[in-house]
Scaffold this active site. Sequence first.
Site, PDB file in Angstrom:
ATOM      1  N   PRO A  10      -4.934  -2.912  -7.284  1.00 38.84           N
ATOM      2  CG  PRO A  10      -5.655  -1.203  -5.888  1.00 38.84           C
ATOM      3  CD  PRO A  10      -6.147  -2.409  -6.631  1.00 38.84           C
ATOM      4  CG  ASN A  11      -0.264  -0.089  -5.309  1.00 41.12           C
ATOM      5  OD1 ASN A  11       0.365   0.683  -6.020  1.00 41.12           O
ATOM      6  ND2 ASN A  11      -1.243   0.311  -4.528  1.00 41.12           N
ATOM      7  NE  ARG A  18       2.233  -2.888  -2.573  1.00 44.66           N
ATOM      8  CZ  ARG A  18       1.041  -3.394  -2.320  1.00 44.66           C
ATOM      9  NH1 ARG A  18       0.646  -4.504  -2.898  1.00 44.66           N
ATOM     10  NH2 ARG A  18       0.246  -2.796  -1.487  1.00 44.66           N
ATOM     11  CE1 TYR A  23       0.623  -7.042   0.336  1.00 47.18           C
ATOM     12  CE2 TYR A  23       2.291  -5.311   0.403  1.00 47.18           C
ATOM     13  CZ  TYR A  23       0.998  -5.745   0.658  1.00 47.18           C
ATOM     14  OH  TYR A  23       0.089  -4.908   1.248  1.00 47.18           O
ATOM     15  CG  ASN A  74      -5.045  -9.565  -3.573  1.00 47.94           C
ATOM     16  OD1 ASN A  74      -5.641  -8.663  -2.968  1.00 47.94           O
ATOM     17  ND2 ASN A  74      -3.822  -9.952  -3.261  1.00 47.94           N
ATOM     18  CB  ALA A  77      -5.716  -0.527  -1.477  1.00 45.90           C
ATOM     19  CG  HIS A  80      -8.906  -2.721   3.040  1.00 52.15           C
ATOM     20  ND1 HIS A  80      -9.130  -3.970   3.574  1.00 52.15           N
ATOM     21  CD2 HIS A  80      -7.637  -2.755   2.535  1.00 52.15           C
ATOM     22  CE1 HIS A  80      -8.037  -4.719   3.412  1.00 52.15           C
ATOM     23  NE2 HIS A  80      -7.125  -3.997   2.779  1.00 52.15           N
ATOM     24  CG  ASP A  87     -22.876  -2.559  -5.402  1.00 52.07           C
ATOM     25  OD1 ASP A  87     -23.140  -3.241  -4.393  1.00 52.07           O
ATOM     26  OD2 ASP A  87     -23.123  -1.333  -5.472  1.00 52.07           O
ATOM     27  CD  GLU A  98     -11.868 -10.806   0.263  1.00 50.16           C
ATOM     28  OE1 GLU A  98     -12.960 -11.291   0.628  1.00 50.16           O
ATOM     29  OE2 GLU A  98     -11.405  -9.748   0.727  1.00 50.16           O
ATOM     30  CG  HIS A 100      -6.719 -10.345   1.450  1.00 52.35           C
ATOM     31  ND1 HIS A 100      -6.906  -9.153   0.803  1.00 52.35           N
ATOM     32  CD2 HIS A 100      -7.946 -10.799   1.803  1.00 52.35           C
ATOM     33  CE1 HIS A 100      -8.205  -8.895   0.773  1.00 52.35           C
ATOM     34  NE2 HIS A 100      -8.855  -9.872   1.368  1.00 52.35           N
ATOM     35  CB  ILE A 101      -0.140 -11.646  -0.595  1.00 49.47           C
ATOM     36  CG1 ILE A 101      -0.519 -11.814  -2.079  1.00 49.47           C
ATOM     37  CG2 ILE A 101       1.274 -12.159  -0.320  1.00 49.47           C
ATOM     38  CD1 ILE A 101       0.207 -10.861  -3.002  1.00 49.47           C
ATOM     39  CB  SER A 102      -0.248  -9.534   4.008  1.00 50.28           C
ATOM     40  OG  SER A 102      -1.330  -8.648   3.742  1.00 50.28           O
ATOM     41  NE  ARG A 107      -0.154  -5.512   6.152  1.00 52.07           N
ATOM     42  CZ  ARG A 107      -0.088  -5.139   4.864  1.00 52.07           C
ATOM     43  NH1 ARG A 107      -0.632  -5.899   3.925  1.00 52.07           N
ATOM     44  NH2 ARG A 107       0.524  -4.012   4.540  1.00 52.07           N
ATOM     45  NE  ARG A 111      -2.490  -2.596   5.394  1.00 55.34           N
ATOM     46  CZ  ARG A 111      -2.200  -1.937   4.257  1.00 55.34           C
ATOM     47  NH1 ARG A 111      -2.817  -2.248   3.135  1.00 55.34           N
ATOM     48  NH2 ARG A 111      -1.297  -0.991   4.244  1.00 55.34           N
TER      49      ARG A 111
HETATM   50  C1  DHK Z   1      -2.690  -6.265  -0.820  1.00 57.07           C
HETATM   51  C2  DHK Z   1      -2.714  -4.920  -0.711  1.00 57.07           C
HETATM   52  O1  DHK Z   1      -2.202  -4.167  -1.679  1.00 57.07           O
HETATM   53  C3  DHK Z   1      -3.199  -4.230   0.490  1.00 57.07           C
HETATM   54  O2  DHK Z   1      -3.779  -2.983   0.195  1.00 57.07           O
HETATM   55  C4  DHK Z   1      -4.187  -5.066   1.268  1.00 57.07           C
HETATM   56  C5  DHK Z   1      -3.377  -7.134   0.165  1.00 57.07           C
HETATM   57  C6  DHK Z   1      -3.630  -6.465   1.488  1.00 57.07           C
HETATM   58  C7  DHK Z   1      -2.702  -8.488   0.265  1.00 57.07           C
HETATM   59  O3  DHK Z   1      -2.316  -8.920   1.348  1.00 57.07           O
HETATM   60  O4  DHK Z   1      -2.589  -9.150  -0.780  1.00 57.07           O
HETATM   61  O5  DHK Z   1      -4.464  -4.446   2.491  1.00 57.07           O
END
Ligand code: DHK
Length: 145
Positions: A10-11, A18, A23, A74, A77, A80, A87, A98, A100-102, A107, A111
């Site tokens: 998501p997002n 964003r 990011y 990735n 959200a 978490h 599963d 896996e 994660h960009i950040s 953080r 997270r």
């Molecule tokens: C991206 C998200 O949208 C957050 O909800 C995660 C992750 C971190 C990222 O760092 O790619 O907490």
Amino acid sequence: MTQILLLNGPNLNLLGLREPEIYGHETLADVVSACSELASELGLSLRAEQSNHEGVLVDLIQAARGVAAGIIINPAAYSHSSVAILDALNAFAGPVLEVHISNIHKREAFRHHSFVSARAEGVIAGFGTEGYLLAVRRMASLVAK
Ligand code: DHK
């Protein structure tokens, strides 16, 4: 050709727009095209999907069974919160990486834990969008074994 599934949660469709201070400025299309190019240099074909919906991500992981050799995800959200995604990944036989960009550990405390990490062969966090390329390289070694 060996297929790899790149899944974004998501997002991440808003990548580049964003919170760019977290990011970055690259769009998801930029990331997918760089990963596809690298994958093809490494002899892999890359299928990329993004969804804002947990169940759709579960369906995509299930559909990858017997089709994709490995999954780079990735979960955003859902990292978490989602036992359902964990599963689904547990029902997938190949390697999982896996991304994660950040750096989620730098953080907010909520997270710091990822359900998916219990399944992933490796986790990349805090390398910006370059993390996806590192994951493609690592996946090429994992699926070649
Ligand atoms: C991206 C998200 O949208 C957050 O909800 C995660 C992750 C971190 C990222 O760092 O790619 O907490």
